[in-house]
Design a protein around this motif. Structure first.
Motif, short mmCIF file in Angstrom:
data_model
loop_
_atom_site.label_atom_id
_atom_site.label_comp_id
_atom_site.label_asym_id
_atom_site.label_seq_id
_atom_site.Cartn_x
_atom_site.Cartn_y
_atom_site.Cartn_z
N GLU A 120 0.97 -3.36 -3.93
CA GLU A 120 1.56 -2.14 -4.50
C GLU A 120 3.03 -1.99 -4.11
N GLU B 153 6.25 -1.77 -6.69
CA GLU B 153 7.24 -0.70 -6.67
C GLU B 153 8.66 -1.28 -6.56
N GLU C 220 9.58 -2.64 -10.00
CA GLU C 220 9.95 -1.56 -10.93
C GLU C 220 11.35 -1.04 -10.63
N HIS C 221 11.67 -0.89 -9.35
CA HIS C 221 13.01 -0.43 -8.97
C HIS C 221 14.07 -1.46 -9.38
#
Length: 148
Positions: free
Chosen positions: A11, A15, A18-19
């Motif tokens: 996870e 993240e 995505e950033h």
């Protein structure tokens, strides 16, 4: 302009991906997702397991081909997400200690920075197994963004 993003299927690495995608879109930059396959110490039936010192404080019993398959799956998922966002990318499967392999690859490829997820391990566990994010902050020659 290109940025490296370290992915491992967790996870926190999702993240970070995505950033990194958001930053790459704003800067019209290319992303280089990487996954590092660590060498595994295999103990055959009947053999004595090496001491932790001999095993460099890491003891695994995973076949290298399974680790490579997992890495390829993680990279395919990352590439798919990056393409969906309309960002150019090229993934790479690296070998060796993740900190060393990622830092060396970043330098070789001339990236502007590295994105990596923060695992959030307890201090005790992190002290035993280390932190890739922490290692990259200490050893990379380019800026490292740790995403929580």
């Amino acid at each position: 302009m290109q940025y490296l993003v370290a992915v491992d299927g967790s996870e926190p690495s999702t993240e970070a991906l995505e950033h990194a995608i958001g930053v790459a879109k704003r800067l019209d930059a290319r992303l280089l997702p990487v996954y590092s396959v660590e060498p595994r110490i295999l103990v055959e039936e009947g053999e004595t397991a090496p001491s932790f010192t001999e095993a460099n404080d890491r003891l695994y019993t995973e076949d290298i081909s399974k680790a490579e398959e997992r890495g390829e799956r993680v990279l395919e998922e990352a590439e798919s997400r990056i393409r969906e966002a309309g960002v150019e990318s090229e993934s790479s499967l690296l070998y060796g200690d993740p900190v060393d392999a990622i830092a060396e690859f970043a330098e070789t490829e001339g990236v502007e920075g590295i994105f990596v997820g923060h695992r959030g391990l307890s201090e005790r566990v992190e002290g035993l197994v280390g932190s890739v994010a922490e290692g990259l902050v200490e050893h990379a020659t380019v800026p490292v963004t740790v995403v929580r």
